[in-house]
Structures are given as structure tokens and as C-alpha cells.
Design an enzyme around this catalytic site. Structure first.
Site, PDB file in Angstrom:
ATOM      1  N   HIS A  72     -44.554  40.203 121.063  1.00 50.50           N
ATOM      2  CA  HIS A  72     -44.649  39.209 119.988  1.00 50.50           C
ATOM      3  C   HIS A  72     -46.034  38.594 119.877  1.00 50.50           C
ATOM      4  CE1 HIS A  72     -42.831  35.726 117.647  1.00 50.50           C
ATOM      5  NE2 HIS A  72     -42.356  36.801 117.063  1.00 50.50           N
ATOM      6  N   HIS A  82     -44.537  30.315 109.122  1.00 47.29           N
ATOM      7  CA  HIS A  82     -44.363  31.323 110.160  1.00 47.29           C
ATOM      8  C   HIS A  82     -45.183  30.921 111.377  1.00 47.29           C
ATOM      9  CE1 HIS A  82     -44.699  35.412 112.041  1.00 47.29           C
ATOM     10  NE2 HIS A  82     -43.429  35.418 111.685  1.00 47.29           N
TER      11      HIS A  82
END
Length: 598
Positions: free
Chosen positions: A252, A483
Site C-alpha cells: 500500500h 483519498h
């Protein structure tokens, strides 16, 4: 199981999501959401993003047939038990499982890792401030001035299409970051989860598109084969697969390593390498100074910052156990990173004991705050604020993780025993409501990057009492869905900050780690990376940053530009957190459409 909810009729299967759910998880191929390959993006990504891509390419118009530029308020919703969902009785964690098949899908190798090491960097002077060679305008000059001292934190937001131009002042697009303005590129490495190779290549200036590019990813099996296929046409591109040995983990981390003839730059950010993440979303970027090369023969330990950023970054790269990334670690050793003012906060998959526990995850943040943060008066009343774009399973109640080990790390300030044991510090969690998404620039498809699932939500209704709306009027970005992921400790009046962290890590045990074996072991599933800002590293004689009242204001220079409104606004009784995998058919979005993820 089909039921009628306040958002319309929705269907959910008996499968459920993994405790390791993240923004970028994948569902099994046997998911109840049937795949339509023709409407899927060409790059590997989450089921939530696939649903958003499908709805963009094949929108479902609201029944009145009108496309609305201004959306009316959502109709008043009937109250229901709990927070208003008719929930299934499923209790298994399946939502984030990757496709499991016998053996990896066979695919041609793109290139050997050993061929992807960064080229030798010339020992030239720093980048010249004469921008005539790149055709700089006054706007480019303004950007340079911003980088060269106008932004002491080097913390930026991404540009957003569709908002007033003044709200993009000081913001960056990926093309700005990769511009020749910042250096003459020799080679680069891109660490990320969701990657569109063709799009990424086109973000580089033409003169840099054939330079060696390493892409570090966590894809496996079918999605790995898809990525290999994407990379085939580009002889300068090679891939490095991050090892994910613990189930449900993801790669990630979002980072760029940019090697120039003039030096080295590190960029740690929150955007996937796809067009949608750089278009109408609120994202965060930390852009390092241009690090000059050390004189030949200098020890690798030279050029360290007060924050130990250099050695911590090398340790992070070495955790991949990749020959290619070891080469990049050697390049970092050759450069002077002493001007760095932030601390690195990373996560890497594994089970850690003893002193190793404090290297990663929330215990890494705890140690940094203990060793370097300053105590503040009446610290019990200073809330913790967490802001994120996805949520994993927190457990049956707040004591299982959020308000125990995780909060204990976030409330730490110096060596105060009180801060280590306090269980009363307020927690404010910022996550978009359904109406936040509905009224966003993208409309409902913006929710594809907010993949909180109904299967997770139904098991932790207690969590939603901590929720606060997304609001960013002071930066003109209330309608650009977040985000970005940020965490901070803030004063009761929300005018001062004890510390601020921007990171790839969502609110997830997979990202931050969770105790095992009665707290003697920390287990982390995913790779994550962020940077921590502390007042002491910016020459302040106070134990806090002043909050910048507006991102457009100039003074004071060392006021911190928090990218959303403070104080956070708590959910009202009618508000619901965005859930990606149920329909919303009662009100249109900004494009006059409904959301049906199937």
C-alpha cells in the site's frame, strides 16, 4: 439476501471481508458482484474501483431523467434500529481475500531485477534556478519559489480539476513532480498499489520516458500477469514484486525515488498511479528537498538528518529483501539527506517482538512521539483526529483495538506516564458521509476509492459514533473526496497541533499492526509509509504548530496547513458513512445518476 433499506433495495451475499481490509483489497472471483470484463479498467484494482469504473462508463440515470448541476438535499430518511441498515447475519471475513488458484498464472518475465538498478548519478551541481531551458512561465516560477522556501513543511495537496484556480495554488500534479524543473532525471522507482503503466509513462516528460523505471508492487497471480502485460511494451520498465507472506496484506506504500544528474529526491504521497487519483480527489504529498551527492569516499552514514530519515529509509528498503532495492539503498547512502525535517513512519509485513516491535506500525509512531514530541498543558483534553479513506474490522467494541493499543500510541506525548495510560482522550474520526460522496465533483463513483463495505460496517456499528463529516471549505475542496490519510493531536480549541502525520495507512489493523501473544508481539500485514511532522524540527520555540486559518493565507509562515476544516463536524442523526457495495437510488448525484454497484 435482499432487503429494502433507506438507500433503496440492496443485496449482500453471505461472504464477508477480511480483518485486513484496506482501500486496495480484492474480492474473490466467486464474489456475488458479477464481473463484467468489458467494463473493467485495464489495470489491477479493487472491486470498489471496478464498480466505480463501470458506473462511469455505464451510468444509471436517476428516473426523472434530469442531469443536475446542483443537487437537492437528500430526502429525510426514516429512523431504523442502530444506524439504519437492514444487515445480514454473515460473520465471516472474505471480502478482501485475493483470488486463490493453484500456482501463479504463467507470464513472460519483463526483465531481471538485477538489470533494474539505478544508473550512476553524475556529481554535478544542484539544479539551476534558471528555468529558461524548460520554458518556465511566471506560474512555474511561483511553483519553484514555493518549493525553494515558500512551503517550509514541503507538504502539498494534489491539483483538483473543477475547483477555482486559487484553490489549486501551491498544489501539484504528478506531471509537476516529474517535471524537468525539479531535475534532470536519470532513473526512478515508483512504489504503489494500483498502477496504470501506460498512464504513468505518459506523466513523465518526453525526454524522460525511456529512462530506467522500476515499479514496486504487491500483485500476485492473475493481477500480476495483468501488470506484466501492461509493462511489456516498455523496455525501460521493470517490476519488483513485494513479498506479502501474511494473508490479506497489500503493498500500500506510495513513494517515488527520483534520481537526477543533480541529486536525489524522495516523494511520499497518497495517490495510486492512475488518472482518477490525480483528477478530482484530495491527496497529500511530501516532497523532499533536492539531496546533493556526497563527495566520493564519504561514509554511507554521513549526510544523516536530525530525524534519522536516511537510515530509516534505508532500513525500510532493505525490509523488501530485494537485490534491486538494495541497489537503491546504496544510492541513498551516496547522498546528503541532512536537510530532512520529518520522521519516517513505515509498516512492513511480519511478526515483531522485543525491540523490533518499535520499528514499524503504530508502535513506531508511539516511540517517535515518546522520544521527540513535547508534552502540552492539559494534554488529556487534546483530541486525536484520524482521517482516512477506508476502514478495516476494528473488533466487537472499541476496547478491542481502537481505544486500547492504537489510541495509546496516538496519545503519547513525551515521557508522560499519563499520556501512556490515558483512556479518556477524545477520538474524532473523519470519513465521508453518503451525501459527501453524492454531492462530490465525481458524484457516486467517487465512492470507489472509499471501499468501506457493508460486511465490515454491520459488525461495528459502535464505531460510527466516532464519525465526523468530510469538510474542506477553507481549501475549496469539500467536493473533492479524500483519498489522503492523516492523523494528528490537536488542542481543544482546534487552533494548535502537537503533531501531524500524512501516510498511506488507513484505519486498519492490517496497516498499523495489532498485538498478539498478550502484547508481546506485533503483527502487521501490509506495507505502508508516511511522514511525521513535529514542531521541534522546524525551529519553533513552542510545543505545537499553529493551525493555518486558510490554505490561501500567507501568515504565519510556520502555521500548519491542515487540509480540512477544524473543528470536525460530527455526523448528524440522518448521516450515514459511505458504504460502497450497497445501492443508493433515492437521490441523484451531481451528474444526475444513481449508484448500483452490481
Amino acid at each position: 439476501m435482499s432487503q429494502e433499506s433507506e438507500h433503496g433495495k440492496w443485496t449482500v451475499s453471505s461472504s464477508d471481508e477480511s480483518e485486513g481490509e484496506q482501500e486496495d483489497c480484492k474480492k474473490p472471483s466467486t464474489s456475488s458482484l458479477q464481473r463484467d470484463k468489458s467494463s473493467e479498467p485495464r489495470y489491477p484494482c479493487s472491486e470498489a474501483r471496478k464498480a466505480a469504473h463501470k458506473r462511469k462508463s455505464s451510468p444509471l440515470e436517476f428516473p426523472d431523467g434530469n442531469s443536475l448541476s446542483v443537487v437537492p438535499p437528500a430526502p429525510k430518511r426514516p429512523s431504523q434500529e442502530g444506524l439504519g441498515w437492514c444487515l445480514s447475519s454473515s460473520d465471516e471475513d472474505e471480502d478482501c481475500k485475493r483470488e486463490v488458484k493453484k500456482g501463479d498464472v504463467a507470464a513472460p518475465r519483463v526483465r531481471q531485477e538485477e538489470e533494474c538498478a539505478p544508473k550512476e548519478i553524475a556529481n554535478d551541481d544542484r539544479l539551476s534556478k534558471n528555468h529558461n531551458s524548460v520554458g518556465a512561465s511566471s506560474k512555474v516560477q511561483d511553483t519553484w519559489d514555493l518549493l525553494d522556501g515558500g512551503n517550509p513543511f514541503r507538504f502539498f495537496l494534489t491539483k483538483v480539476k473543477g475547483i477555482k484556480s486559487e484553490y489549486n495554488f501551491g498544489a501539484l500534479h504528478i506531471k509537476d513532480i516529474l517535471s524537468p524543473l525539479f531535475g534532470t532525471l536519470v532513473s526512478s522507482a515508483q512504489f504503489n498499489y494500483c498502477i496504470d503503466v501506460e498512464w504513468l509513462i505518459n506523466q513523465y516528460p518526453k525526454e524522460f520516458r525511456d529512462k530506467p523505471l522500476l515499479i514496486v508492487h504487491g500483485e500476485k497471480r492473475e493481477s500480476k500477469a495483468d501488470l506484466l502485460d501492461q509493462a511489456k511494451p516498455y523496455k525501460n520498465v521493470c517490476l519488483c514484486q513485494a513479498k506479502l507472506d501474511i494473508a490479506f496484506g497489500t503493498h500500500h506504500t506510495k513513494m517515488m525515488l527520483l534520481c537526477y544528474e543533480e541529486g536525489l529526491r524522495v516523494v511520499i504521497h497518497t495517490s495510486n498511479l492512475i488518472k482518477e487519483d490525480w483528477y478530482q480527489k484530495t491527496q497529500g504529498i511530501w516532497l523532499s528537498p533536492l539531496y546533493p551527492k556526497l563527495p566520493p569516499g564519504t561514509l554511507g552514514s554521513a549526510g544523516e538528518s536530525r530525524t534519522n530519515f536516511k537510515s530509516d529509509l534505508i532500513t525500510y528498503l532493505m525490509s523488501y529483501k530485494s537485490p534491486t532495492l538494495n541497489e537503491w539503498a546504496d544510492v541513498i547512502k551516496q547522498h546528503d539527506l541532512s536537510e530532512t525535517r520529518v520522521y519516517l513512519v513505515g509498516s512492513t509485513p511480519g511478526r515483531y517482538q522485543n525491540n523490533e516491535k518499535e520499528k514499524w506500525g503504530h508502535l513506531r509512531l508511539r516511540k517517535l512521539l515518546k522520544d521527540h514530541a513535547m508534552q502540552v498543558p492539559d494534554e488529556d483534553s487534546w483530541p486525536v483526529v484520524g482521517q482516512f479513506s477506508s476502514i478495516g474490522s476494528m473488533g466487537a467494541d472499541q476496547s478491542k483495538w481502537l481505544c486500547s493499543e492504537f489510541r495509546q500510541s496516538l496519545v503519547t506525548l513525551g515521557n508522560s506516564v499519563k499520556s501512556l495510560t490515558n483512556q479518556e482522550v477524545p477520538i474524532n474520526l473523519i470519513y465521508p458521509t453518503v451525501d459527501n460522496v453524492r454531492q462530490s465533483l465525481e458524484g457516486y463513483p467517487a465512492g470507489g476509492s472509499l471501499p468501506y463495505s457493508i460486511q465490515t460496517a454491520q459488525k461495528q456499528l459502535w464505531l460510527h459514533s466516532y464519525f465526523h463529516k468530510w469538510s474542506a471549505e477553507t481549501s475549496g475542496r469539500s467536493h473533492a473526496m479524500p483519498h489522503i490519510k492523516t492523523y494528528m493531536r490537536v488542542a481543544p480549541d482546534f487552533q494548535k497541533i502537537a503533531w501531524f502525520l500524512v501516510t498511506s495507512a488507513n484505519l486498519s489493523k492490517a496497516a498499523w499492526g495489532a498485538f498478539e501473544k498478550n502484547g508481546t508481539q506485533l503483527m502487521i500485514r501490509s506495507y505502508e509509509l508516511g511522514v511525521l511532522f513535529l514542531p521541534s524540527e522546524f525551529g519553533l520555540d513552542t510545543d505545537y504548530f499553529q493551525v493555518k486559518e486558510s490554505l490561501l493565507s500567507d501568515e504565519p509562515a510556520l502555521a500548519f496547513p491542515v487540509p480540512y476544516d477544524l473543528p470536525p463536524e460530527k455526523y448528524e442523526s440522518k448521516d450515514r458513512p459511505w458504504i460502497w457495495n450497497i445501492p443508493y437510488t433515492r437521490a441523484p448525484d451531481t451528474h444526475g445518476n444513481m449508484w448500483v454497484p452490481k
